[in-house]
Design an enzyme around this catalytic site. Structure first.
Site, PDB file in Angstrom:
ATOM      1  N   GLU A 113      -8.298  -4.053   7.734  1.00 62.35           N
ATOM      2  CA  GLU A 113      -6.927  -4.132   8.485  1.00 62.35           C
ATOM      3  C   GLU A 113      -7.324  -3.372   9.891  1.00 62.35           C
ATOM      4  O   GLU A 113      -6.788  -3.731  10.782  1.00 62.35           O
ATOM      5  CB  GLU A 113      -6.265  -3.127   7.514  1.00 62.35           C
ATOM      6  CG  GLU A 113      -4.829  -3.149   8.323  1.00 62.35           C
ATOM      7  CD  GLU A 113      -3.958  -2.281   7.236  1.00 62.35           C
ATOM      8  OE1 GLU A 113      -4.206  -1.974   6.358  1.00 62.35           O
ATOM      9  OE2 GLU A 113      -2.550  -1.998   7.680  1.00 62.35           O
TER      10      GLU A 113
ATOM     11  N   TYR B 270       0.679  -1.086   0.072  1.00 65.14           N
ATOM     12  CA  TYR B 270       0.174  -0.017  -0.020  1.00 65.14           C
ATOM     13  C   TYR B 270       0.913   1.187   0.034  1.00 65.14           C
ATOM     14  O   TYR B 270       1.010   1.998  -0.867  1.00 65.14           O
ATOM     15  CB  TYR B 270      -0.979   0.075   1.152  1.00 65.14           C
ATOM     16  CG  TYR B 270      -2.134  -0.573   1.065  1.00 65.14           C
ATOM     17  CD1 TYR B 270      -2.527  -1.621   0.314  1.00 65.14           C
ATOM     18  CD2 TYR B 270      -3.676  -0.088   1.483  1.00 65.14           C
ATOM     19  CE1 TYR B 270      -3.694  -2.464  -0.080  1.00 65.14           C
ATOM     20  CE2 TYR B 270      -4.656  -0.553   1.251  1.00 65.14           C
ATOM     21  CZ  TYR B 270      -4.647  -2.027   0.472  1.00 65.14           C
ATOM     22  OH  TYR B 270      -6.023  -2.324   0.340  1.00 65.14           O
ATOM     23  N   SER B 271       1.328   1.596   1.318  1.00 70.49           N
ATOM     24  CA  SER B 271       2.247   2.707   1.177  1.00 70.49           C
ATOM     25  C   SER B 271       3.225   2.944   0.418  1.00 70.49           C
ATOM     26  O   SER B 271       3.929   1.872  -0.104  1.00 70.49           O
ATOM     27  CB  SER B 271       2.601   3.001   2.784  1.00 70.49           C
ATOM     28  OG  SER B 271       1.925   3.092   3.556  1.00 70.49           O
TER      29      SER B 271
ATOM     30  N   GLU C 261      -4.794  10.585  13.055  1.00 71.54           N
ATOM     31  CA  GLU C 261      -5.400  11.689  12.774  1.00 71.54           C
ATOM     32  C   GLU C 261      -6.161  11.349  11.546  1.00 71.54           C
ATOM     33  O   GLU C 261      -7.169  11.887  11.432  1.00 71.54           O
ATOM     34  CB  GLU C 261      -4.412  12.697  12.477  1.00 71.54           C
ATOM     35  CG  GLU C 261      -3.675  13.338  13.884  1.00 71.54           C
ATOM     36  CD  GLU C 261      -2.507  12.277  14.299  1.00 71.54           C
ATOM     37  OE1 GLU C 261      -2.092  11.263  13.839  1.00 71.54           O
ATOM     38  OE2 GLU C 261      -2.355  12.398  15.807  1.00 71.54           O
TER      39      GLU C 261
END
Lengths: 389, 376
Positions: free
Chosen positions: A248, A133-134, A373
């Site tokens: 997840e 993903y990242s 956040e």
């Protein structure tokens, strides 16, 4: 209800007969988890046998359909199985990102062929998956990802780099977000599955502040991926990605439960630490226990809500946020209770610096899988419907 | 399963509009406060609880009640909390009923409670902090009965109650749970003086003085020296109920606040667009969901007679108190100046939270109890 009672007694009898005694002892560390996969080294014969018997019953994934290797259990039956496993102290037979993340996404978005093949492999613990993903330039802003997949007629050609790929160096396959169009940010993403042994794939572990390397950088250099390994529609991968992220986050929220109720000499939810003599520490542990036990109740409710279809789709974000913040607090308290003992980094006495390393590792909890956040932003937008969120 | 059953949902569907309309702040809390009502709630309104079958919610069907449990009582109390509805429901229909159940006194008081004519309460606290084991009020044997001497405070609805369940010591020493006995003391008993204390939230509690109050032997609920058992039943129910009501207070205050964030404009935009407020609001939302789960869990475990019930009752009371405090504090702060005015309702939530959090043990009391029950 009577059916459920008889299911309970049958399940208990079966577990008693089939769960090896070694698999009923508490796990000493993460190393006792069974991840499965092509190259997995079983810690013991018992660990292998436990996986085999559970997989043959479909109980590594009890609520998946039987045709895909699952147990076909109802939500209520799955809950009974979980409770009975807990009561007997059975270790989970298999832990994998295939079970907690890819599987649910495939059940919803995969085609029949993909479900038959991949879900069955996951259920049996044959293939270990990792998550691509990242990227270096796409962390919180995940949809900004740039790893490219070019349509070459019969296959995609993948080039780019992923980062924070958990256990990429031990995984057999990857589920990977790639850019198939640059015309739209969210609408140019596709969801691909491919073998980590494909030519052009390489990994490099990242050393963390904990001294361990659970994450990798993963590089793709002209990797050929057959087209039937695309999940869902091309350029519609963001929907799959978000759905999988929900799962997840659900999984990660579980760390808020820690080692479970009643395991510690002090602090029901803190784990085994000595009875605190310091009244201020005792007060902090008690306040933590209130929050942790309340969270345990919420986790149970959350799962029941999910199974009853009553959970808001953004609720996993709330759970992920609460569970990870709680786990960080737990680790802070373990360090406080441990004093200078807990600072030892590699001694036998400290089990190789377990407290300190776990504490440092826990700091990633509120970053991985979407930062706290990001989760709060999702709750503000999708649940509270605050303006401009 | 920690989701409501169809029947529980039906109850919620009928109680929610009733409390929102008939139990609304303007119609009840403000009305009775501003007209100087000495009871602090409407007696006709309490009879409406009876007409809906709510007063007998925990009373067994064989004795004319609905035979439901604390989960159902919690469903009602969350709506009570959301609307700050003043009524003797928690003390009478929940805590006192649980104390009386199974005792010889039940037959006597249940019909009036079911009819909405009898108000009952508990007199436990003797100091400014709740600590039932430290009960010191003296109950001396005399003839066929007992004579009670001492003082009580924070007896909610003590000034309007027809019957007060008084914890007193027939044996043992202050600090011990053994040696306590729970007595029925009726309104107007000789030697009973009642000083009404209006609390910050406009509810009425009483400071009681008992000077040689004589009661018969049959005024004892349960066993002499064994009052801890009925007292624990009452306190478990009262605490779980207060937790559910606190969740309602938190939900009411936060819903009002989230709505305000979507209406109030400053710097040319809605204040709900500011990320600093969005994140605080989202955090609060999550905490309320967690508190609601804890309150539900405690009620379910009590209804099931589970061993872990006492632990989760304290978890629920502590968590709901903390979360409700957060909700009202954020509520007033995010409303800004208007939140400080008597005209706006958000401040009323802050006052109610303070009283409910203290009732039957503060969050600190219950966190300490979690530690004790867990062996540290």
């Amino acid at each position: 209800m009577a059916d459920l009672d008889s299911f309970r007694s049958e399940t208990r009898a079966w577990l008693e007969a089939n769960c090896p005694p070694e698999m009923r002892t508490p796990m000493r560390s993460e190393k006792d988890l069974c991840w499965g996969g092509r190259n997995f080294e079983f810690q013991s014969e018992a660990q292998k046998r436990w996986l085999d018997v559970m997989a043959s019953k479909g109980w590594t994934v009890p609520d998946w359909p039987k045709e895909y290797g699952g147990g076909g259990l109802s939500p209520a039956e799955s809950k009974v199985l979980k409770e009975e496993m807990r009561a007997l102290g059975c270790r989970p037979p298999l832990t994998s990102f295939g079970i907690s993340m890819l599987g649910p996404a495939l059940l919803k978005y995969g085609n029949e062929e993909q479900k038959k093949r991949f879900l069955t492999e996951i259920a049996r613990g044959e293939i270990r998956w990792c998550q691509g993903y990242s990227e270096p330039g796409a962390g919180s802003d995940l949809a900004g990802l740039q790893t490219k997949a070019e349509d070459q007629g019969d296959h995609y050609l993948v080039n780019g780099q992923k980062v924070w790929t958990s256990y990429a160096d031990q995984a057999d396959w990857i589920f990977c977000l790639v850019r198939t169009s640059s015309e739209s940010k969210h609408g140019g993403i596709s969801f691909l599955l491919f073998d980590m042994e494909s030519p052009g794939v390489s990994t490099k572990p990242i050393l963390l502040i904990s001294g361990n390397s659970p994450f990798c950088e993963t590089f793709f250099d002209d990797v050929k991926v057959p087209k039937d390994q695309l999940v869902g529609e091309v350029n519609k991968g963001w929907d799959v990605a978000k759905y999988l992220l929900g799962h997840e986050r659900e999984m990660i929220s579980g760390m808020g439960l820690g080692s479970g109720i009643g395991t510690g000499a002090s602090g029901v939810m803190l784990g085994p630490v000595a009875k605190p003599e310091d009244p201020l520490l005792r007060a902090e542990i008690a306040a933590f226990d209130v929050d942790a036990l309340a969270f345990a109740a919420m986790s149970e409710r959350f799962i029941d809500q999910l199974k009853a279809g009553e959970a808001h789709p953004a609720l996993p974000s709330m759970m992920k946020y609460a569970g990870t913040e709680l786990n960080k607090r737990r680790n802070e308290l373990v360090m406080a209770a441990g004093g200078s003992d807990a600072l030892e980094w590699d001694s036998e006495r400290s089990k190789g610096g377990k407290s300190a390393r776990d504490w440092l590792r826990s700091k990633a909890n509120s970053i991985e899988g979407g930062t706290s956040e990001i989760q709060l932003g999702i709750v503000a937008k999708h649940i509270l419907r605050l303006p401009g969120a | 399963m920690m989701t409501l059953t169809d029947d529980q949902r039906l109850l919620q569907d009928s109680v929610r509009p009733f409390m929102a309309e008939e139990g609304a702040i303007k119609k009840q809390l403000r009305h009775w406060r501003d007209t100087g009502c000495t009871d602090g709630y409407g007696t006709d309104f309490w009879r409406q609880f009876a007409e809906l079958g709510l007063t007998g919610i925990l009373i067994p069907e064989a004795q004319g009640g609905s035979g439901l449990g604390l989960v159902e009582a919690g469903v009602v109390l969350e709506e009570v909390g959301r609307n700050l509805t003043p009524s003797p429901f928690l003390t009478t229909a929940v805590a006192a009923v649980r104390a009386l159940e199974g005792s010889a006194q039940a037959e006597r008081w249940f019909p009036g409670i079911i009819a909405g004519e009898t108000v009952a309460t508990l007199a436990i606290d003797e100091g400014k902090h709740h600590n039932p084991a430290r009960t010191a009020m003296e109950a001396r044997r005399q003839g066929n009965g007992f004579v009670l001497n001492g003082a009580k405070q924070f007896t909610v609805h003590g000034n309007s109650a027809d019957v007060i369940l008084v914890a007193a010591r027939t044996g043992g020493a202050a600090g011990e749970s053994d040696g306590l006995t729970l007595f029925v003391v009726e309104k107007g008993a000789n030697g009973l003086s009642v000083e009404t204390a209006t609390l910050a939230d406009s509810s009425k509690a009483a400071r009681l003085r008992l000077d040689n109050v004589a009661v018969d032997a049959d005024a004892v609920i349960g066993e002499v020296d064994g009052g801890w058992a009925p007292l624990s039943r009452a306190l478990n129910a009262g605490r779980a109920g207060a937790a559910a009501e606190l969740v309602g207070v938190a939900a009411g205050a936060s819903e009002m606040t989230f709505e305000y964030l979507k209406q109030r404009k400053q710097f040319g935009k809605l204040i709900g667009e500011f990320q600093v407020l969005q994140h605080r609001a989202a955090h609060l939302y999550g905490e309320i969901e967690i508190a609601r789960a804890a309150a539900l869990k405690a009620a379910q475990l009590l209804d099931a007679g589970d061993d872990r019930a006492e632990l989760f009752v304290s978890v629920a009371k502590a968590k709901a108190g903390r979360v409700s405090a957060l909700a009202v504090q954020e509520g007033v702060q995010m409303h800004g100046g208007i939140g400080m005015t008597d005209e706006h309702d958000i401040g009323l939530y802050m006052k109610r939270e303070a009283v409910l959090s203290e009732l039957f043990g503060s969050p600190r009391f219950h966190a300490a109890r979690v530690a004790e029950l867990s062996g540290y």
